[in-house]
Design a protein around this motif. Structure first.
Motif, PDB file in Angstrom:
ATOM      1  N   LEU A  48       0.806  -1.169   0.142  1.00 45.79           N
ATOM      2  CA  LEU A  48       0.135  -0.123   0.086  1.00 45.79           C
ATOM      3  C   LEU A  48       0.878   1.216  -0.045  1.00 45.79           C
ATOM      4  N   SER A  49       0.255   2.287  -0.487  1.00 50.36           N
ATOM      5  CA  SER A  49       1.006   3.606  -0.322  1.00 50.36           C
ATOM      6  C   SER A  49       0.786   3.960   1.311  1.00 50.36           C
ATOM      7  N   PRO A  50       2.191   4.516   1.591  1.00 54.06           N
ATOM      8  CA  PRO A  50       2.105   4.859   3.339  1.00 54.06           C
ATOM      9  C   PRO A  50       1.179   6.179   3.588  1.00 54.06           C
ATOM     10  N   SER A  51       0.921   6.930   2.839  1.00 51.01           N
ATOM     11  CA  SER A  51      -0.104   7.819   2.879  1.00 51.01           C
ATOM     12  C   SER A  51      -1.581   7.075   3.023  1.00 51.01           C
ATOM     13  N   TYR A  52      -1.743   6.314   2.121  1.00 55.62           N
ATOM     14  CA  TYR A  52      -3.144   5.659   2.080  1.00 55.62           C
ATOM     15  C   TYR A  52      -3.401   4.907   3.562  1.00 55.62           C
ATOM     16  N   TYR A  53      -2.254   4.096   3.790  1.00 52.33           N
ATOM     17  CA  TYR A  53      -2.308   3.516   5.243  1.00 52.33           C
ATOM     18  C   TYR A  53      -2.799   4.411   6.428  1.00 52.33           C
ATOM     19  N   ILE A  54      -1.874   5.446   6.382  1.00 55.82           N
ATOM     20  CA  ILE A  54      -2.149   6.267   7.470  1.00 55.82           C
ATOM     21  C   ILE A  54      -3.359   6.841   7.643  1.00 55.82           C
ATOM     22  N   ASP A  61      -9.783   7.387   6.217  1.00 63.41           N
ATOM     23  CA  ASP A  61     -10.558   6.512   5.174  1.00 63.41           C
ATOM     24  C   ASP A  61     -11.158   5.395   5.621  1.00 63.41           C
ATOM     25  N   ARG A  62     -12.452   4.737   5.480  1.00 66.09           N
ATOM     26  CA  ARG A  62     -13.045   3.818   6.089  1.00 66.09           C
ATOM     27  C   ARG A  62     -13.621   2.993   5.303  1.00 66.09           C
ATOM     28  N   ASN A  63     -12.880   2.882   4.072  1.00 69.10           N
ATOM     29  CA  ASN A  63     -13.606   1.911   3.015  1.00 69.10           C
ATOM     30  C   ASN A  63     -12.670   1.163   2.463  1.00 69.10           C
ATOM     31  N   PRO A  64     -11.869   0.342   3.004  1.00 64.65           N
ATOM     32  CA  PRO A  64     -10.753  -0.378   2.300  1.00 64.65           C
ATOM     33  C   PRO A  64     -11.498  -1.339   1.622  1.00 64.65           C
ATOM     34  N   SER A  65     -10.740  -2.134   0.578  1.00 62.30           N
ATOM     35  CA  SER A  65     -11.236  -3.027  -0.404  1.00 62.30           C
ATOM     36  C   SER A  65     -11.017  -4.267   0.339  1.00 62.30           C
ATOM     37  N   ARG A  66     -11.615  -5.571  -0.273  1.00 64.76           N
ATOM     38  CA  ARG A  66     -11.533  -6.801   0.094  1.00 64.76           C
ATOM     39  C   ARG A  66      -9.771  -7.212  -0.059  1.00 64.76           C
ATOM     40  N   GLU A  67      -9.061  -6.671  -0.989  1.00 56.43           N
ATOM     41  CA  GLU A  67      -7.637  -6.863  -1.364  1.00 56.43           C
ATOM     42  C   GLU A  67      -6.859  -6.355  -0.030  1.00 56.43           C
ATOM     43  N   ILE A  68      -6.972  -5.058   0.140  1.00 56.70           N
ATOM     44  CA  ILE A  68      -6.279  -4.375   1.081  1.00 56.70           C
ATOM     45  C   ILE A  68      -6.402  -5.120   2.339  1.00 56.70           C
ATOM     46  N   LEU A  69      -7.726  -5.523   2.756  1.00 58.66           N
ATOM     47  CA  LEU A  69      -7.886  -6.039   4.225  1.00 58.66           C
ATOM     48  C   LEU A  69      -6.983  -7.377   4.163  1.00 58.66           C
ATOM     49  N   GLU A  70      -7.046  -8.447   3.083  1.00 58.31           N
ATOM     50  CA  GLU A  70      -6.236  -9.431   3.152  1.00 58.31           C
ATOM     51  C   GLU A  70      -4.858  -9.210   2.990  1.00 58.31           C
ATOM     52  N   ALA A  71      -4.294  -8.096   2.576  1.00 58.67           N
ATOM     53  CA  ALA A  71      -3.042  -7.862   2.495  1.00 58.67           C
ATOM     54  C   ALA A  71      -2.389  -7.409   4.050  1.00 58.67           C
ATOM     55  N   LEU A  72      -3.453  -6.523   4.655  1.00 64.05           N
ATOM     56  CA  LEU A  72      -2.783  -6.153   6.076  1.00 64.05           C
ATOM     57  C   LEU A  72      -3.107  -7.360   6.971  1.00 64.05           C
ATOM     58  N   ALA A  73      -4.161  -8.485   6.678  1.00 67.11           N
ATOM     59  CA  ALA A  73      -4.154  -9.510   7.624  1.00 67.11           C
ATOM     60  C   ALA A  73      -2.903 -10.568   7.633  1.00 67.11           C
ATOM     61  N   ARG A  74      -2.549 -10.652   6.146  1.00 67.38           N
ATOM     62  CA  ARG A  74      -1.287 -11.429   5.915  1.00 67.38           C
ATOM     63  C   ARG A  74      -0.028 -10.763   6.753  1.00 67.38           C
ATOM     64  N   VAL A  75       0.152  -9.393   6.589  1.00 67.17           N
ATOM     65  CA  VAL A  75       1.419  -8.931   7.258  1.00 67.17           C
ATOM     66  C   VAL A  75       1.042  -8.895   8.791  1.00 67.17           C
ATOM     67  N   LEU A  76       0.098  -8.748   9.049  1.00 67.25           N
ATOM     68  CA  LEU A  76       0.045  -8.628  10.731  1.00 67.25           C
ATOM     69  C   LEU A  76      -0.352 -10.036  11.423  1.00 67.25           C
ATOM     70  N   ARG A  77      -0.189 -11.058  10.402  1.00 66.26           N
ATOM     71  CA  ARG A  77      -0.457 -12.508  10.871  1.00 66.26           C
ATOM     72  C   ARG A  77      -1.461 -12.779  11.650  1.00 66.26           C
ATOM     73  N   LEU A  78      -2.693 -12.251  11.274  1.00 70.63           N
ATOM     74  CA  LEU A  78      -3.944 -12.444  12.212  1.00 70.63           C
ATOM     75  C   LEU A  78      -4.587 -13.768  11.895  1.00 70.63           C
ATOM     76  N   ASP A  79      -5.243 -14.451  13.246  1.00 69.07           N
ATOM     77  CA  ASP A  79      -5.444 -15.635  13.257  1.00 69.07           C
ATOM     78  C   ASP A  79      -7.035 -15.492  12.570  1.00 69.07           C
ATOM     79  N   ASP A  80      -7.715 -16.735  12.470  1.00 70.21           N
ATOM     80  CA  ASP A  80      -9.236 -16.722  12.080  1.00 70.21           C
ATOM     81  C   ASP A  80     -10.007 -15.908  12.602  1.00 70.21           C
ATOM     82  N   THR A  81      -9.841 -15.839  14.058  1.00 73.54           N
ATOM     83  CA  THR A  81     -10.835 -14.862  14.858  1.00 73.54           C
ATOM     84  C   THR A  81     -10.420 -13.315  14.678  1.00 73.54           C
ATOM     85  N   GLU A  82      -9.124 -13.152  14.612  1.00 75.97           N
ATOM     86  CA  GLU A  82      -8.640 -11.669  14.278  1.00 75.97           C
ATOM     87  C   GLU A  82      -9.239 -11.345  12.898  1.00 75.97           C
ATOM     88  N   ARG A  83      -8.875 -12.154  11.851  1.00 80.39           N
ATOM     89  CA  ARG A  83      -9.566 -11.626  10.681  1.00 80.39           C
ATOM     90  C   ARG A  83     -11.052 -11.486  10.386  1.00 80.39           C
TER      91      ARG A  83
END
Length: 268
Positions: A48-54, A61-83
Motif C-alpha cells: 500500500l502507499s504509506p499515505s493511504y495506510y496512514i 478513510d474507512r472503506n478499504p477493499s477486500r484485497e487491502i484487508l487481506e494484505a493487511l491480515a497477511r502482514v499482521l499475521r492475524l488468526d481466523d478470529t482476528e481476521r
C-alpha cells in the motif's frame, strides 16, 4: 465503540505494534524507538502507499477493499478470529430488525426444559453482554456467577469472590475481554453501553479493552475453587443458539473417571 469510534484504525495499530520488525523482514540498523512496525513499514509490506495506510489507521478513510484487508491480515499475521474481527469492523453488518420490547432476554422454553433435565451438569445460557439468563442448579453451586441475575464480566472484574473462585483469574480476565470484543464486532449497538460502563468501573477492564486483543474460546478447560471440594477442573463446550438474540449455551463437564467427576457427583 465506548470511546473508540475508529475501531478499524485502533485495531490495526494495536496489531502493528505487536509485530516484530526483524521477523517481518524489515532491515533497520538504527536504534528503534517504536514498538513493532512503523506505519510506513506496514504499508510497504502490504503493498500500500504509506499515505493511504496512514489515512486508514487515522480513520480518515474507512472503506478499504477486500484485497487491502487481506494484505493487511497477511502482514499482521492475524488468526481466523482476528481476521473475522477485522472484516466486521471494516464492513459492519446492518443492525438486525426485531422486537425491541425485551431484546435478547427470553430463553426459549425448549432450552429451559433441557436445563431442567441436566441435573448432573453445570450449564447456563448467556446474552451477548454475558448476562446469565438461565442455568442448572448445579451451575450455581459450582460458581455463583453461573446463576441468573449475574453477569460473567462484572463478576470476574468487580466481585471480590472472583479472586477465590478463579485460581487463574488473570487468564480469565484476558479471555473475557477478548471474547467480548469478538462479540461486539457484530453486536455493537447492544454492547456500547455495557462496555462504556465497564470501562468506567474497572481500570483493569479499560486497559485490557484498549489492548484490542480479540479471540474466542469456544472449548477449553477451567479451574474453579468450590466450597467443600477444593479445586475442580472442568472442560467446557459452547453452543450458539439459533435465533437473533445471540444467546450462547455453556456446558461444563469433568473428565470421565477423574477425581473431578467423583467430586461433581458428590456435589450433585
Amino acid at each position: 465503540m465506548a470511546g473508540d469510534d475508529n475501531r478499524l484504525g485502533s485495531f490495526l495499530r494495536s496489531r502493528r505494534e505487536k509485530i516484530d520488525a526483524a521477523s517481518a523482514g524489515v532491515i533497520d540498523n538504527t536504534r528503534r524507538r517504536v514498538k513493532g512496525l512503523r506505519r510506513e513499514e506496514l504499508a510497504l509490506l502490504a503493498g500500500l502507499s504509506p499515505s493511504y495506510y496512514i489515512r486508514l489507521e487515522q480513520g480518515r478513510d474507512r472503506n478499504p477493499s477486500r484485497e487491502i484487508l487481506e494484505a493487511l491480515a497477511r502482514v499482521l499475521r492475524l488468526d481466523d478470529t482476528e481476521r473475522a474481527y477485522l472484516w466486521s469492523v471494516a464492513m459492519p453488518p446492518l443492525a438486525p430488525a426485531g422486537d425491541d420490547s425485551d431484546p435478547a432476554h427470553a430463553v426459549r422454553p425448549g432450552v429451559l426444559h433441557l436445563l431442567e433435565r441436566w441435573r448432573d451438569l453445570p450449564a447456563f445460557v448467556v446474552s451477548p453482554s454475558r448476562d446469565v439468563l438461565a442455568g442448572t442448579t448445579l451451575a450455581a453451586r459450582v460458581n455463583p456467577a453461573w446463576s441468573p441475575g449475574h453477569n460473567l464480566i462484572e463478576f470476574a472484574f468487580l466481585d471480590p469472590r472472583a479472586r477465590t473462585v478463579y485460581p487463574d483469574r488473570e487468564e480469565i480476565l484476558l479471555q473475557a475481554v477478548a471474547g467480548l470484543r469478538a462479540t461486539a464486532a457484530t453486536r455493537r449497538s447492544e454492547l456500547d453501553g455495557f462496555v462504556a460502563s465497564m470501562r468506567e468501573r474497572s481500570e483493569t477492564f479499560r486497559a485490557l479493552w484498549d489492548s484490542h486483543d480479540v479471540y474466542e474460546r469456544v472449548v477449553g478447560e477451567k479451574r474453579l475453587a468450590v466450597d467443600g471440594l477444593g479445586i475442580l477442573r472442568l472442560s467446557f463446550e459452547t453452543f450458539a443458539l439459533a435465533g437473533s438474540e445471540g444467546h450462547v449455551l455453556y456446558v461444563y463437564f469433568p473428565r470421565p473417571g477423574s477425581t473431578d467427576d467423583e467430586a461433581l457427583r458428590d456435589l450433585t
